[in-house]
Design a protein around this motif. Structure first.
Motif: not given
Length: 391
Positions: A60-72
């Motif tokens: 699930d690439p969308r969920a993976f990106v949405d879960a990232l804390k920024l900056p990353v």
């Protein structure tokens, strides 16, 4: 080993103020992860070579990106190019948010393809090469500038052997359909014997039994992944018939010494390749100096069919550096003749001629070798370029 600050970090931090995302490419194991991890301590770190992490990306690439804390920091992003599209969506949702996404990659070709297709106009691109003389006093002709070699020089032979094997099995297989890796390994070794020479693809193809287009593809991979540097000829009109082939250099002298079987400083001093290795070090250091200062890598050489040759031509604001390299600790006025001849041919263009010679414990300050020609060591040259502005 003392922790080393990378000069490129200043350019990266500056770029982070103007771009939402930054890409850092360069040879495998040259220090990309260390640079970003220590220079951007506030950023979260994700390694995209971890099987568990990649499994989540694939599921699930969308969920993976949405879960990232920024900056990353997304390390080795070429393993998950499908993420670029989702990152672009998040960037476009907050277009004024700068310096949030940092990507690293060792395989520049597929990485750049993803950036061009998905992140155009949103990304600043930087290249990191192995440590330079300006960054570490441990950098030597024999050891080169890879951080792990400098940290444990006694393991030099094993490290380079393993590095070549890893490079062949990972980067080469990923970028090329090479049926016989042993032939490609022979190609790299053969290329080391052509270090600091004009590139002749026919001369390389014949002993390997491969086509000239194949040699071209292989050279492209080595250049793309940061292992070699191709220096083009200088085409300023000097009233001469010029040689058009680029000169070839490895970006790391330690790797060249390993490929040539040079195992000690004493062997290096006796080697017929000493002059080529010395010239190659200057080529790599000049390239690093330009890159680390955020300047275009405008580095050339000059050679015409009448035999006039100058190792390096470096344009700068207001004129041009002419640089000749000699593997000697005793510079002589006669060594300046090629630069003087080229300077005369380029007149009225302003030139500064520099003879780079080998450093010793008793090396004096830079001196005038001839009218308009300074003799200095490589370290002195690099110091003189500290305020270099682009042409």
């Amino acid at each position: 080993m003392k922790k080393t600050s990378r000069l490129l970090l200043k350019q990266i931090k500056s770029g982070a103020k103007s771009f939402p995302a930054l890409v850092l490419t360069g040879p495998r194991r040259c220090g990309k992860t260390y640079l970003l991890g220590h220079g951007l301590a506030q950023a979260h770190y994700v390694l995209l070579e971890d099987p568990d992490v990649l499994a989540r990306v694939r599921a699930d690439p969308r969920a993976f990106v949405d879960a990232l804390k920024l900056p990353v920091i997304l390390d080795e992003i070429q393993n998950a190019p499908e993420l670029f599209g989702y990152v672009r969506t998040r960037i476009d949702a907050q277009p004024r948010k700068m310096g949030q996404w940092f990507f690293t990659g060792s395989q520049e070709a597929p990485l750049m393809q993803g950036v061009v297709e998905s992140m155009a106009g949103r990304t600043a691109i930087f290249q990191l090469l192995p440590l330079s003389l300006e960054e570490s006093e441990r950098v030597t002709p024999l050891h080169g500038g890879y951080p792990e070699v400098l940290a444990k020089p006694a393991n030099r032979r094993l490290w380079f052997s393993s590095y070549i094997q890893t490079y062949l099995e990972r980067d080469v297989r990923a970028l090329l359909s090479v049926r016989d890796l042993s032939t490609f390994r022979r190609f790299i070794s053969l290329l080391a014997t052509r270090h600091a020479q004009s590139l002749n693809r026919t001369d390389l193809a014949s002993p390997l039994g491969v086509s000239i287009p194949t040699i071209g593809e292989w050279l492209s991979v080595l250049e793309t992944t940061g292992l070699i540097l191709l220096v083009p000829p200088y085409f300023e009109n000097a009233g001469k018939r010029l040689i058009k082939a680029p000169k070839l250099y490895f970006t790391d002298s330690g790797l060249v010494c390993h490929l040539l079987g040079i195992e000690s400083q004493a062997e290096l001093k006796r080697s017929p390749f000493l002059g080529a290795i010395t010239e190659g070090i200057v080529a790599a250091e000049l390239a690093k100096a330009l890159i680390n200062r955020g300047l275009r890598r405008e580095l050339y050489y000059f050679r015409d069919q009448q035999g006039l040759e100058v190792d390096f031509v470096l344009p700068f604001a207001g004129g041009t550096y002419l640089i000749e390299v000699k593997a000697t600790s005793t510079p002589l006025p006669a060594m300046a003749k090629p630069m003087l001849a080229l300077a005369k041919a380029l007149a009225p263009k302003q030139t500064q001629s520099i003879l780079v010679y080998s450093e010793t414990r008793s090396t004096p300050a830079m001196t005038a070798l001839a009218p308009g020609v300074s003799a200095m060591t490589l370290r002195q040259l690099l110091a003189s370029l500290a305020k270099l502005r682009p042409a």
